[in-house]
Write a protein that holds these residues in place. Sequence first.
Motif, PDB file in Angstrom:
ATOM      1  N   UNK A 177       0.826  -1.193   0.000  1.00  0.00           N
ATOM      2  CA  UNK A 177       0.000   0.000   0.000  1.00  0.00           C
ATOM      3  C   UNK A 177       0.864   1.247   0.000  1.00  0.00           C
ATOM      4  N   UNK A 178       0.322   2.284  -0.634  1.00  0.00           N
ATOM      5  CA  UNK A 178       0.949   3.596  -0.615  1.00  0.00           C
ATOM      6  C   UNK A 178      -0.145   4.588  -0.258  1.00  0.00           C
ATOM      7  N   UNK A 179      -0.041   5.169   0.940  1.00  0.00           N
ATOM      8  CA  UNK A 179      -1.076   6.085   1.409  1.00  0.00           C
ATOM      9  C   UNK A 179      -0.805   7.469   0.849  1.00  0.00           C
ATOM     10  N   UNK A 180      -1.792   8.031   0.159  1.00  0.00           N
ATOM     11  CA  UNK A 180      -1.619   9.344  -0.446  1.00  0.00           C
ATOM     12  C   UNK A 180      -2.180  10.441   0.430  1.00  0.00           C
ATOM     13  N   UNK A 181      -3.124  10.074   1.308  1.00  0.00           N
ATOM     14  CA  UNK A 181      -3.782  11.110   2.103  1.00  0.00           C
ATOM     15  C   UNK A 181      -4.613  10.470   3.202  1.00  0.00           C
ATOM     16  N   UNK A 182      -4.516  11.006   4.419  1.00  0.00           N
ATOM     17  CA  UNK A 182      -5.484  10.736   5.484  1.00  0.00           C
ATOM     18  C   UNK A 182      -5.906  12.115   5.969  1.00  0.00           C
ATOM     19  N   UNK A 183      -7.189  12.457   5.801  1.00  0.00           N
ATOM     20  CA  UNK A 183      -7.603  13.842   6.056  1.00  0.00           C
ATOM     21  C   UNK A 183      -8.867  13.893   6.892  1.00  0.00           C
TER      22      UNK A 183
ATOM     23  N   UNK B 199      -7.073   8.019   1.138  1.00  0.00           N
ATOM     24  CA  UNK B 199      -6.828   7.662  -0.269  1.00  0.00           C
ATOM     25  C   UNK B 199      -5.572   6.793  -0.293  1.00  0.00           C
ATOM     26  N   UNK B 200      -5.738   5.518  -0.685  1.00  0.00           N
ATOM     27  CA  UNK B 200      -4.607   4.571  -0.662  1.00  0.00           C
ATOM     28  C   UNK B 200      -4.554   3.787  -1.948  1.00  0.00           C
TER      29      UNK B 200
ATOM     30  N   UNK C  87     -19.133  -0.863 -12.855  1.00  0.00           N
ATOM     31  CA  UNK C  87     -17.948  -0.538 -13.653  1.00  0.00           C
ATOM     32  C   UNK C  87     -17.918   0.961 -13.887  1.00  0.00           C
ATOM     33  N   UNK C  88     -16.710   1.533 -13.863  1.00  0.00           N
ATOM     34  CA  UNK C  88     -16.545   2.965 -14.162  1.00  0.00           C
ATOM     35  C   UNK C  88     -15.304   3.160 -15.021  1.00  0.00           C
ATOM     36  N   UNK C  89     -15.248   4.304 -15.699  1.00  0.00           N
ATOM     37  CA  UNK C  89     -14.067   4.665 -16.482  1.00  0.00           C
ATOM     38  C   UNK C  89     -13.029   5.286 -15.549  1.00  0.00           C
ATOM     39  N   UNK C  90     -11.761   4.934 -15.730  1.00  0.00           N
ATOM     40  CA  UNK C  90     -10.683   5.506 -14.912  1.00  0.00           C
ATOM     41  C   UNK C  90     -10.640   7.015 -15.097  1.00  0.00           C
ATOM     42  N   UNK C  91     -10.685   7.771 -13.982  1.00  0.00           N
ATOM     43  CA  UNK C  91     -10.490   9.222 -14.083  1.00  0.00           C
ATOM     44  C   UNK C  91      -8.981   9.489 -14.058  1.00  0.00           C
ATOM     45  N   UNK C  92      -8.591  10.768 -14.019  1.00  0.00           N
ATOM     46  CA  UNK C  92      -7.148  11.049 -14.164  1.00  0.00           C
ATOM     47  C   UNK C  92      -6.364  10.542 -12.947  1.00  0.00           C
ATOM     48  N   UNK C  93      -6.941  10.627 -11.727  1.00  0.00           N
ATOM     49  CA  UNK C  93      -6.264  10.087 -10.534  1.00  0.00           C
ATOM     50  C   UNK C  93      -6.098   8.574 -10.649  1.00  0.00           C
ATOM     51  N   UNK C  94      -7.224   7.883 -10.979  1.00  0.00           N
ATOM     52  CA  UNK C  94      -7.174   6.424 -11.159  1.00  0.00           C
ATOM     53  C   UNK C  94      -6.096   6.045 -12.168  1.00  0.00           C
TER      54      UNK C  94
ATOM     55  N   UNK D 233      -3.460   7.631 -13.286  1.00  0.00           N
ATOM     56  CA  UNK D 233      -2.051   7.833 -12.973  1.00  0.00           C
ATOM     57  C   UNK D 233      -1.596   6.841 -11.892  1.00  0.00           C
ATOM     58  N   UNK D 234      -2.453   6.569 -10.890  1.00  0.00           N
ATOM     59  CA  UNK D 234      -2.038   5.644  -9.823  1.00  0.00           C
ATOM     60  C   UNK D 234      -2.029   4.196 -10.294  1.00  0.00           C
ATOM     61  N   UNK D 235      -3.016   3.824 -11.110  1.00  0.00           N
ATOM     62  CA  UNK D 235      -3.106   2.425 -11.550  1.00  0.00           C
ATOM     63  C   UNK D 235      -2.309   2.191 -12.839  1.00  0.00           C
ATOM     64  N   UNK D 236      -1.602   3.207 -13.314  1.00  0.00           N
ATOM     65  CA  UNK D 236      -0.777   3.117 -14.525  1.00  0.00           C
ATOM     66  C   UNK D 236      -1.542   2.486 -15.680  1.00  0.00           C
ATOM     67  N   UNK D 237      -2.699   3.082 -15.965  1.00  0.00           N
ATOM     68  CA  UNK D 237      -3.582   2.582 -17.004  1.00  0.00           C
ATOM     69  C   UNK D 237      -4.113   3.823 -17.739  1.00  0.00           C
ATOM     70  N   UNK D 238      -4.472   3.719 -19.011  1.00  0.00           N
ATOM     71  CA  UNK D 238      -4.931   4.943 -19.694  1.00  0.00           C
ATOM     72  C   UNK D 238      -6.231   5.484 -19.084  1.00  0.00           C
ATOM     73  N   UNK D 239      -6.397   6.798 -19.116  1.00  0.00           N
ATOM     74  CA  UNK D 239      -7.646   7.394 -18.664  1.00  0.00           C
ATOM     75  C   UNK D 239      -8.800   6.821 -19.494  1.00  0.00           C
ATOM     76  N   UNK D 240      -9.945   6.538 -18.849  1.00  0.00           N
ATOM     77  CA  UNK D 240     -11.081   5.967 -19.576  1.00  0.00           C
ATOM     78  C   UNK D 240     -11.124   4.447 -19.559  1.00  0.00           C
ATOM     79  N   UNK D 241     -10.028   3.796 -19.123  1.00  0.00           N
ATOM     80  CA  UNK D 241     -10.023   2.329 -19.029  1.00  0.00           C
ATOM     81  C   UNK D 241     -11.148   1.862 -18.104  1.00  0.00           C
ATOM     82  N   UNK D 242     -11.892   0.803 -18.476  1.00  0.00           N
ATOM     83  CA  UNK D 242     -12.931   0.294 -17.574  1.00  0.00           C
ATOM     84  C   UNK D 242     -12.298  -0.278 -16.299  1.00  0.00           C
TER      85      UNK D 242
END
Lengths: 246, 246
Positions: free
Chosen positions: B96-102, B126-127, B181-188, B190-199
Amino acid sequence: MDGPLHGRIASDLRRRIASQELPLGAPVPSESQLCEQWNASRGPVRQALATLRAEGLIGGGRGKPPVVRSQVAPQPFETFWSFSRWAEELGRTPGQRTLEVARRPASPEAADALELEEGEPVVQLLRLRLLDGVPAMIERTTFVWPVGHLLFDFDCDSGSIYAYLSGQGVDLSMARHVIDAVAADSTDASLLTTPQGTPLLRERRRTRSLTGEALEYSDDRYRPDVVSFTIENSQQSHPALLRSPN
Amino acid sequence: MDGPLHGRIASDLRRRIASQELPLGAPVPSESQLCEQWNASRGPVRQALATLRAEGLIGGGRGKPPVVRSQVAPQPFETFWSFSRWAEELGRTPGQRTLEVARRPASPEAADALELEEGEPVVQLLRLRLLDGVPAMIERTTFVWPVGHLLFDFDCDSGSIYAYLSGQGVDLSMARHVIDAVAADSTDASLLTTPQGTPLLRERRRTRSLTGEALEYSDDRYRPDVVSFTIENSQQSHPALLRSPN
């Protein structure tokens, strides 16, 4: 309401739980209270409570009074398998438009899923499913020949293939469903009236007979804005599984 | 193998079912055979068979000899809830890589999910989760304040939040998971190393205490080429539910 008394008591409790008249965590009426309410003996009251316990709706006991544990009963096998049965249970209208029923030699993928030799005959079905007239799902189903050939005597636009095949004595007993997400291809996009590349919820299902024989394999793609899957689980009960309209 | 005899008998039968030494539909060894094999009395043998029956692995009975009904045991509540526990059970390495606890005032969405007033304090996490070092899932989790504030004393990069909170006495008892199912947004993306819009496969989960209090809400997004969900059901047994690596 008709049917045996224990069934009527169970139905009434399910309704009161679903409506949150009995919310999560609330104590269930005692056996004595239920006996009085229904003018019933202990037998049917205990049977009704045992049913709700088996469904995971109530828990507790062993000395402690039972409490509400879940708001939904699991869908029985045929309701989860059959889109038609599922929609009807919800009071919605299922629909279908059959695009193709074809006999073909098994592709490597179909042979693998159905544990056949490549090239053995299979029957493949492509059907669009509708919920209240709205495109909801595309079925791409492959049947082993002894099952699939029965479909050539059936109007796949008339309704439930599950009900038809069960009526013909086909033993659809066990299923494994793998759920993931895919991008709509051009066929999906045009039938589901959604842009190409839209994320779809995919369910790949293999159905076996009670003796373990593979009978059917399906790739079903849902519009996630129309249908999703819901799972309820707890430390105390078996998981409940639901296909849900959005 | 250690532990009580009935547990060792059950483990051995699970292994023989999983390896298909006892395939689907095959009869389970009789009580007498198991007693002889294990040099055991009827008690532990019956207890082992009852466990496998409760797990849905075997069925039949009522006079008929039991047969193998399913090849997988359902994942217990905590293994399905906790990504760390799940990966460890499979012999894989969770990360895990924790990006934020707020701490934040509850948004309308969070207030609705957690049954709070808008603006009440909540804790949001956000992890990124990894499986054997590969980006697999993004967690966006919101906790009610009495639970979430405990995370400020925990290193969320060190492992299982479920184990930590359970150890602190937090009662994570019941969960509802909605899968779509959702399309990857820009955060998804970049973190999941997948193109934006990927299911992506999305699991939205709300967890309650045994008394029904909402404690946590999460929006978890999986790369479907890394993780999928599997459901096994039959006419005879409760459904088994699995998160599966691909």
